[in-house]
Motif scaffolding. Structure first.
Motif, mmCIF file in Angstrom:
data_model
loop_
_atom_site.group_PDB
_atom_site.id
_atom_site.type_symbol
_atom_site.label_atom_id
_atom_site.label_comp_id
_atom_site.label_asym_id
_atom_site.label_seq_id
_atom_site.Cartn_x
_atom_site.Cartn_y
_atom_site.Cartn_z
ATOM 1 N N ASN A 42 22.424 -4.751 -12.031
ATOM 2 C CA ASN A 42 23.461 -5.204 -12.959
ATOM 3 C C ASN A 42 23.061 -4.973 -14.413
ATOM 4 O O ASN A 42 23.893 -4.593 -15.250
ATOM 5 N N GLN A 43 21.781 -5.188 -14.701
ATOM 6 C CA GLN A 43 21.311 -5.000 -16.072
ATOM 7 C C GLN A 43 21.433 -3.536 -16.496
ATOM 8 O O GLN A 43 21.763 -3.243 -17.647
ATOM 9 N N HIS A 44 21.192 -2.626 -15.571
ATOM 10 C CA HIS A 44 21.314 -1.202 -15.883
ATOM 11 C C HIS A 44 22.733 -0.870 -16.343
ATOM 12 O O HIS A 44 22.915 -0.080 -17.285
ATOM 13 N N TYR A 45 23.713 -1.463 -15.703
ATOM 14 C CA TYR A 45 25.111 -1.176 -16.051
ATOM 15 C C TYR A 45 25.676 -2.150 -17.082
ATOM 16 O O TYR A 45 26.826 -2.006 -17.508
ATOM 17 N N GLN A 46 24.855 -3.124 -17.491
ATOM 18 C CA GLN A 46 25.323 -4.145 -18.431
ATOM 19 C C GLN A 46 26.627 -4.784 -17.946
ATOM 20 O O GLN A 46 27.566 -5.022 -18.700
ATOM 21 N N ASP A 47 26.636 -5.053 -16.636
ATOM 22 C CA ASP A 47 27.849 -5.566 -16.012
ATOM 23 C C ASP A 47 27.460 -6.218 -14.670
ATOM 24 O O ASP A 47 26.536 -5.747 -13.993
ATOM 25 N N THR A 48 28.150 -7.282 -14.305
ATOM 26 C CA THR A 48 27.898 -7.903 -13.003
ATOM 27 C C THR A 48 28.695 -7.151 -11.943
ATOM 28 O O THR A 48 29.866 -7.455 -11.697
ATOM 29 N N ARG A 49 28.038 -6.183 -11.322
ATOM 30 C CA ARG A 49 28.696 -5.364 -10.294
ATOM 31 C C ARG A 49 28.455 -5.891 -8.883
ATOM 32 O O ARG A 49 29.270 -5.661 -7.993
ATOM 33 N N VAL A 50 27.323 -6.524 -8.680
ATOM 34 C CA VAL A 50 27.009 -7.095 -7.369
ATOM 35 C C VAL A 50 26.450 -8.494 -7.576
ATOM 36 O O VAL A 50 25.903 -8.818 -8.636
ATOM 37 N N THR A 51 26.591 -9.325 -6.556
ATOM 38 C CA THR A 51 26.068 -10.683 -6.618
ATOM 39 C C THR A 51 25.470 -11.050 -5.266
ATOM 40 O O THR A 51 25.910 -10.530 -4.239
ATOM 41 N N TYR A 52 24.476 -11.910 -5.266
ATOM 42 C CA TYR A 52 23.822 -12.314 -4.016
ATOM 43 C C TYR A 52 24.035 -13.795 -3.773
ATOM 44 O O TYR A 52 24.296 -14.586 -4.698
ATOM 45 N N THR A 53 23.912 -14.184 -2.536
ATOM 46 C CA THR A 53 23.801 -15.586 -2.152
ATOM 47 C C THR A 53 22.994 -15.657 -0.869
ATOM 48 O O THR A 53 23.055 -14.739 -0.038
ATOM 49 N N ALA A 85 15.381 2.519 -13.834
ATOM 50 C CA ALA A 85 15.766 1.227 -14.398
ATOM 51 C C ALA A 85 15.455 0.093 -13.424
ATOM 52 O O ALA A 85 15.013 -0.982 -13.838
ATOM 53 N N ILE A 86 15.666 0.322 -12.150
ATOM 54 C CA ILE A 86 15.358 -0.721 -11.156
ATOM 55 C C ILE A 86 13.851 -0.856 -10.999
ATOM 56 O O ILE A 86 13.296 -1.946 -11.015
ATOM 57 N N GLY A 87 13.170 0.258 -10.821
ATOM 58 C CA GLY A 87 11.718 0.303 -10.936
ATOM 59 C C GLY A 87 10.917 -0.527 -9.949
ATOM 60 O O GLY A 87 9.785 -0.909 -10.253
ATOM 61 N N LEU A 88 11.460 -0.824 -8.805
ATOM 62 C CA LEU A 88 10.719 -1.575 -7.795
ATOM 63 C C LEU A 88 9.964 -0.636 -6.870
ATOM 64 O O LEU A 88 10.374 0.512 -6.666
ATOM 65 N N GLU A 89 8.885 -1.128 -6.302
ATOM 66 C CA GLU A 89 8.144 -0.357 -5.310
ATOM 67 C C GLU A 89 8.928 -0.412 -3.987
ATOM 68 O O GLU A 89 9.240 -1.491 -3.494
ATOM 69 N N PRO A 90 9.272 0.746 -3.407
ATOM 70 C CA PRO A 90 9.999 0.722 -2.129
ATOM 71 C C PRO A 90 9.231 -0.021 -1.038
ATOM 72 O O PRO A 90 7.998 0.046 -0.973
ATOM 73 N N VAL A 91 9.979 -0.761 -0.207
ATOM 74 C CA VAL A 91 9.397 -1.517 0.906
ATOM 75 C C VAL A 91 10.010 -0.989 2.197
ATOM 76 O O VAL A 91 11.114 -1.380 2.573
ATOM 77 N N PRO A 92 9.317 -0.059 2.872
ATOM 78 C CA PRO A 92 9.868 0.500 4.118
ATOM 79 C C PRO A 92 10.182 -0.582 5.141
ATOM 80 O O PRO A 92 9.401 -1.512 5.341
ATOM 81 N N GLY A 146 31.304 5.435 2.372
ATOM 82 C CA GLY A 146 31.230 6.831 1.948
ATOM 83 C C GLY A 146 29.879 7.178 1.341
ATOM 84 O O GLY A 146 29.060 6.297 1.057
ATOM 85 N N PRO A 147 29.638 8.472 1.115
ATOM 86 C CA PRO A 147 28.362 8.914 0.529
ATOM 87 C C PRO A 147 28.290 8.621 -0.967
ATOM 88 O O PRO A 147 29.305 8.435 -1.634
ATOM 89 N N ALA A 148 27.073 8.588 -1.472
ATOM 90 C CA ALA A 148 26.849 8.404 -2.908
ATOM 91 C C ALA A 148 25.460 8.925 -3.244
ATOM 92 O O ALA A 148 24.576 8.935 -2.397
ATOM 93 N N SER A 149 25.292 9.357 -4.479
ATOM 94 C CA SER A 149 23.979 9.805 -4.946
ATOM 95 C C SER A 149 23.486 8.863 -6.026
ATOM 96 O O SER A 149 24.283 8.183 -6.690
ATOM 97 N N LEU A 150 22.176 8.804 -6.186
ATOM 98 C CA LEU A 150 21.575 7.924 -7.185
ATOM 99 C C LEU A 150 20.991 8.746 -8.319
ATOM 100 O O LEU A 150 20.263 9.721 -8.079
ATOM 101 N N SER A 151 21.267 8.339 -9.528
ATOM 102 C CA SER A 151 20.685 9.023 -10.679
ATOM 103 C C SER A 151 19.235 8.601 -10.849
ATOM 104 O O SER A 151 18.832 7.502 -10.451
ATOM 105 N N GLU A 152 18.455 9.475 -11.442
ATOM 106 C CA GLU A 152 17.061 9.140 -11.724
ATOM 107 C C GLU A 152 16.973 7.988 -12.714
ATOM 108 O O GLU A 152 16.055 7.174 -12.654
ATOM 109 N N ASP A 153 17.944 7.915 -13.633
ATOM 110 C CA ASP A 153 17.959 6.816 -14.596
ATOM 111 C C ASP A 153 18.092 5.475 -13.881
ATOM 112 O O ASP A 153 17.427 4.497 -14.253
#
Length: 398
Positions: free
Chosen positions: A290-301, A355-362, A344-351
């Motif tokens: 959300n911070q990357h997009y400066q918008d609340t696009r997803v929310t968790y509970t 920006a998320i910068g987390l270590e992947p957890v297989p 549907g399909p989607a691609s992820l930008s390197e930016d």
């Protein structure tokens, strides 16, 4: 030879809290909450409980099977629901000439199956008890405010008696007659809203919801502050956000409530840990996204378990699922990673990745269930979907 005099088969979906009745009950036997709460009922096409009930003069006793295993029918909450439905049925018959109806002396057989993990913080008890009460009510011809009955099985089950967005009003009466569910908006109200259930663990939780709540009531000072000072105002804000279809406000309130629920669990003595390391990484991922997009696009509970329920709008589903795939890589030779509604399909930008910068957890996420807001319980007419055979016993496939 068939011996069932009557048989009803019903479906119901899970409902997930966005505002919880946290930490316990003001009356444990009647299951009366210390604050009002709000939930979203999900669609039966993706997450459902199927329950078949049958009665017959040939049955020697009441029996129940859950997910293929016979359970103790004498559990107090199951008995509360059975007793109340039979009481309402007797009352109806005393008021009307219903001599040809099913005899209340007949015993019942109940078979129920979830298509999602049970006792893992995914609202299986809410869906199950709501489906049970609805099925029994149809079998015995009971009408009226069924959420009062479902509440006696599982508090959150009262909300699952309705589709869409549902509040459980705490009420004030000592007998609980005003502690019931009320639909805020129907399932058709917000068609763009989507729900992603991130299944972190299908294992049974170590601390059950009921026992955890009882301990919180006794030991958590944060609980009382929340019930008295926080929830009433936030409930009004949340209902307004839903009615306006304001996702940013809806999302922020949902996350704050989830965080406060688990803060209350930590304030309980001894503390209760429902979240695990993966849950915490999902929380971090959502905020960074959300911070990357400066918008609340997803929310968790998170309910009383480690599994995340993600709310977002339809347009953002493909990209966010790709984000989850990237940071929680699934097994390459495993089963279906995304179940339910097609994505549907989607691609992820390197930016975005940077920006998320987390270590992947297989294999951090076992799988995702893609769904949406759905209706309340309904009767299933197709006999092929019934769980009991003509003798009133579970079919072999269950």
């Amino acid at each position: 030879m068939p011996i069932c005099k009557a048989l009803i088969n019903c479906l119901n979906a899970a409902s997930f809290s966005i505002f919880r009745s946290l930490g316990g009950k003001r009356h444990e036997e009647l299951i009366l909450p210390i604050n009002s709460s709000l939930s979203v009922t999900l669609h039966q096409d993706q997450l459902k409980t199927t329950t078949t009930v049958a009665c017959s003069r040939h049955f020697q006793e009441d029996r129940i099977w859950l997910n293929g295993k016979e359970e103790d029918i004498n559990q107090p909450r199951i008995q509360s629901c059975l007793r109340e439905i039979r009481r309402l049925a007797r009352k109806r018959r005393s008021d009307e000439d219903l001599s040809n109806d099913i005899s209340l002396a007949h015993r019942v057989h109940i078979c129920s199956v979830n298509n999602f993990p049970t006792a893992a913080g995914l609202a299986s008890s809410a869906a199950g008890y709501a489906c049970l009460v609805y099925s029994l009510s149809r079998l015995f011809g009971v009408d009226g405010e069924l959420s009062l009955v479902a509440r006696q099985g599982s508090g959150s089950a009262c909300r699952s008696m309705y589709g869409g967005f549902v509040q459980w009003k705490m009420g004030e009466r000592q007998d609980g007659k005003d502690s019931l569910a009320e639909q805020v908006e129907p399932e058709s109200h917000w068609p763009e809203l989507r729900v992603l259930v991130l299944v972190v663990s299908a294992e049974r939780k170590l601390v059950g919801s009921t026992s955890g709540m009882q301990t919180s009531v006794k030991t958590s000072k944060l609980l009382k502050h929340r019930a008295d000072c926080v929830v009433p105002g936030r409930m009004e804000e949340m209902i307004s956000a839903i009615q306006r279809r304001d996702f940013a406000a809806f999302g922020e309130l949902t996350m704050k409530d989830s965080n406060q629920f688990h803060a209350t669990c930590l304030d309980t003595y001894p503390p209760i840990f429902y979240l695990n390391d993966i849950s915490q990484k999902v929380i971090s991922l959502v905020h960074r996204y959300n911070q990357h997009y400066q918008d609340t696009r997803v929310t968790y509970t998170f309910d009383a378990g480690p599994n995340a329920v993600i709310y977002t709008l339809e347009d953002h589903v493909p990209e966010f699922i790709q984000v989850v795939r990237y940071f929680f890589p699934p097994e390459t030779n495993g089963g279906e990673f995304v179940k339910g509604l097609p994505v549907g399909p989607a691609s992820l930008s390197e930016d975005l990745k940077t920006a998320i910068g987390l270590e992947p957890v297989p294999k951090g996420i076992s799988y995702i269930i893609s769904t949406k807001v759905g209706p309340g319980p309904c009767v299933v007419e197709d006999p092929k979907l019934h769980l009991l055979n003509p003798e009133g016993l579970p079919k072999k496939s269950t």
